[in-house]
Scaffold this active site. Structure first.
Site, PDB file in Angstrom:
ATOM      1  N   GLY A  71       0.386  -1.126   0.051  1.00 12.86           N
ATOM      2  CA  GLY A  71       0.138  -0.281   0.036  1.00 12.86           C
ATOM      3  C   GLY A  71       0.829   1.637   0.070  1.00 12.86           C
ATOM      4  CB  THR A  72       3.908   2.208   1.835  1.00 13.94           C
ATOM      5  OG1 THR A  72       3.354   2.300   3.397  1.00 13.94           O
ATOM      6  CG2 THR A  72       4.462   3.438   1.972  1.00 13.94           C
ATOM      7  CD  GLN A 180      -7.219  -1.113   6.630  1.00 19.85           C
ATOM      8  OE1 GLN A 180      -8.259  -1.629   6.569  1.00 19.85           O
ATOM      9  NE2 GLN A 180      -6.197  -0.424   7.370  1.00 19.85           N
ATOM     10  CB  ALA A 201      -1.186  -9.655  -0.541  1.00 17.46           C
ATOM     11  CG  HIS A 202      -0.085  -6.671   5.069  1.00 21.26           C
ATOM     12  ND1 HIS A 202      -0.583  -5.958   6.424  1.00 21.26           N
ATOM     13  CD2 HIS A 202      -0.048  -5.348   4.580  1.00 21.26           C
ATOM     14  CE1 HIS A 202      -0.220  -5.392   6.493  1.00 21.26           C
ATOM     15  NE2 HIS A 202       0.134  -4.289   5.482  1.00 21.26           N
ATOM     16  CB  THR A 238      13.825  -9.580 -10.630  1.00 19.29           C
ATOM     17  OG1 THR A 238      14.446  -9.097 -11.697  1.00 19.29           O
ATOM     18  CG2 THR A 238      13.375 -10.846 -10.998  1.00 19.29           C
ATOM     19  CB  CYS A 326       3.062   4.355  21.494  1.00 21.25           C
ATOM     20  SG  CYS A 326       3.974   4.242  22.910  1.00 21.25           S
TER      21      CYS A 326
HETATM   22  C1  LIG Z   1      -5.176   2.768   4.453  1.00 19.86           C
HETATM   23  C2  LIG Z   1      -3.707   2.659   4.817  1.00 19.86           C
HETATM   24  N1  LIG Z   1      -3.415   2.965   3.780  1.00 19.86           N
HETATM   25  C3  LIG Z   1      -2.193   2.372   2.944  1.00 19.86           C
HETATM   26  C4  LIG Z   1      -1.428   1.211   4.259  1.00 19.86           C
HETATM   27  C5  LIG Z   1       0.075   1.228   4.192  1.00 19.86           C
HETATM   28  O1  LIG Z   1      -0.317  -0.107   3.253  1.00 19.86           O
HETATM   29  P1  LIG Z   1       1.236  -1.223   3.624  1.00 19.86           P
HETATM   30  O2  LIG Z   1       1.479  -1.947   5.285  1.00 19.86           O
HETATM   31  O3  LIG Z   1       0.833  -2.597   2.347  1.00 19.86           O
HETATM   32  O4  LIG Z   1       2.073  -0.446   3.345  1.00 19.86           O
HETATM   33  C6  LIG Z   1      -2.121   1.596   4.647  1.00 19.86           C
HETATM   34  C7  LIG Z   1      -1.952   0.829   6.199  1.00 19.86           C
HETATM   35  O5  LIG Z   1      -2.043   0.145   8.090  1.00 19.86           O
HETATM   36  C8  LIG Z   1      -3.658   1.558   5.356  1.00 19.86           C
HETATM   37  O6  LIG Z   1      -4.362   1.637   6.630  1.00 19.86           O
END
Ligand SMILES: Cc1ncc(COP(=O)(O)O)c(C=O)c1O
Length: 388
Positions: A71-72, A180, A201-202, A238, A326
């Site tokens: 996601g990041t 989400q 994916a996670h 890759t 935290c």
């Molecule tokens: C709304 C949202 N965006 C992005 C991310 C980041 O995803 P990743 O952990 O796959 O980098 C998260 C993870 O908590 C998330 O909840």
């Protein structure tokens, strides 16, 4: 002690079928997908299958799916990719909401330091981004609007289709972070009317460190990672074949199970929420109860420090999360609850419960059962009276 995991918005355990297929991929699909020989083509076929599964999950064409490290990276890719591609047009204004994930907020901050103008849309205590606020913020210089589909802390679902329509009417590109919602509730890129969508994916029983960015065909995007010609020259390096295979299996499973699972989790979450509100005085739900993703509730506990409650619950075998991070012993209030206008104490006394596949009625009963005594004990250690 049987432990109860109620932190599925942080991450989910990989489904057994995901693990099986990933270990088979590590053993058998080890070729480099860019190699022309048999071994390479086996790996490439595995990627193609996963790409179709991800596309199927979000109503997209497989050719529009780019695999990323999660996601990041997808959020960074979308925002930096559009900002840099549109730089030459003079559009140097970026809009997002104040309740986004740090992957979006900090990317905009970084671009602001490099000369882009940024606007954070405010939210009220509903936790919903208002289309009127977006309409007021859009200018002819706006290059990109990025608003998350559902918030990770409170679960509220944003009016993406309406927001995207407004942005596009002013010539801006629209990205949504659907990390989400993907795999939890139906996500359809065409119905949402977005240009870019991030998923990971996670968050839906796949592996960590792999995700995807969906990019509408024809959209101009500057590739932030340069190198080889992988992913149609848009994301070099890759491919993480086993991870991508795991993402594909998770997407396939989510597509078939999502309806039933959402119908099961919604009432289970509601029972947990109502049970806590009834059993513990001085509690309140943060954000609107609907529209929300079905697995999430965020509850504030008056006169209780969220971090202490989290630790006490962990000792009782219940894993939850605070809305706040935290870091090195200092409590940072949740930026989401702060942006919603809640007073300081409420940004530090709130707990997120996020349910998932393994949770049962018995889990919910146990949490409702243990909470009153834990909260009483924590409150007995502080002196201010409980606010109702
Ligand atoms: C709304 C949202 N965006 C992005 C991310 C980041 O995803 P990743 O952990 O796959 O980098 C998260 C993870 O908590 C998330 O909840």
């Amino acid at each position: 002690m049987q432990r109860i995991y109620l932190d599925h918005n942080a991450t989910t355990p990989p489904h057994p079928a995901v693990i099986d297929r990933m270990s088979a991929a590590l053993r058998e699909d080890f070729g480099n997908p860019s190699s022309v020989h048999h071994f390479g083509q086996v790996a490439k076929a595995a990627l193609d299958e996963a790409r179709s599964a991800v596309a199927g999950l979000i109503g997209a064409d497989p050719s529009e799916v780019i695999f990323t490290s999660g996601g990041t990276e997808s959020d960074n890719f979308a925002i930096r990719g559009v900002a840099e591609a549109l730089d030459v047009t003079g559009r140097k204004h970026l809009i997002t909401s104040a309740i986004e994930h740090e992957a979006v907020l900090n990317t905009l901050k970084a671009l602001a330091r490099r000369g882009w103008k940024t606007t954070l849309l405010p939210v009220d205590q509903s936790g919903i981004v208002s289309p009127d606020a977006l309409a007021a913020a859009l200018t002819d210089d706006t290059a990109l609007v990025s608003v998350m589909h559902a918030n990770n802390e409170i679960g509220t679902v944003q009016p993406i289709a309406e927001l995207a329509r407004l942005a596009k009417a002013r010539g801006a590109v629209f990205h949504t972070d659907a990390v989400q919602t993907s795999g939890k509730v139906p996500v359809d890129v065409k119905a949402l009317g977005v240009d870019l969508l991030s998923l990971s994916a996670h968050k839906f029983y796949g592996p960590k460190g792999v995700g995807a960015l969906w990019v509408r065909r024809g959209l101009r995007l500057q590739a932030p990672i340069t190198g080889g010609k992988q992913e149609r020259s848009r994301r070099a390096g890759t491919e993480n074949v086993a991870g991508i295979v795991g993402l594909g299996v998770a997407a396939q499973l989510a597509r078939t199970k999502m309806g039933d699972e959402a119908a099961r989790l919604g009432p289970l979450r509601d029972r947990l929420e109502d049970g806590i509100l009834r059993a513990v005085t001085g509690t309140a739900v943060n954000g609107v109860r609907s529209p929300r993703v079905p697995n999430t509730t965020n509850i504030s506990f008056e006169r209780v420090e969220a971090e202490s409650l989290l630790i006490a619950l962990d000792l009782a075998g219940v894993a939850v999360s605070t809305g706040s991070a935290c870091s090195s012993g200092t409590l940072e209030p949740s930026h989401v609850l702060k942006a919603m206008g809640f007073p300081a104490h409420r940004t530090q006394n709130s707990i997120r419960f996020s349910l998932g596949a393994a949770n049962t009625d018995a889990d919910v009963d146990r949490v409702i059962g243990v909470l009153p005594a834990i909260v009483d004990k924590l409150r007995s250690l502080t002196r201010t009276p409980v606010r109702a």
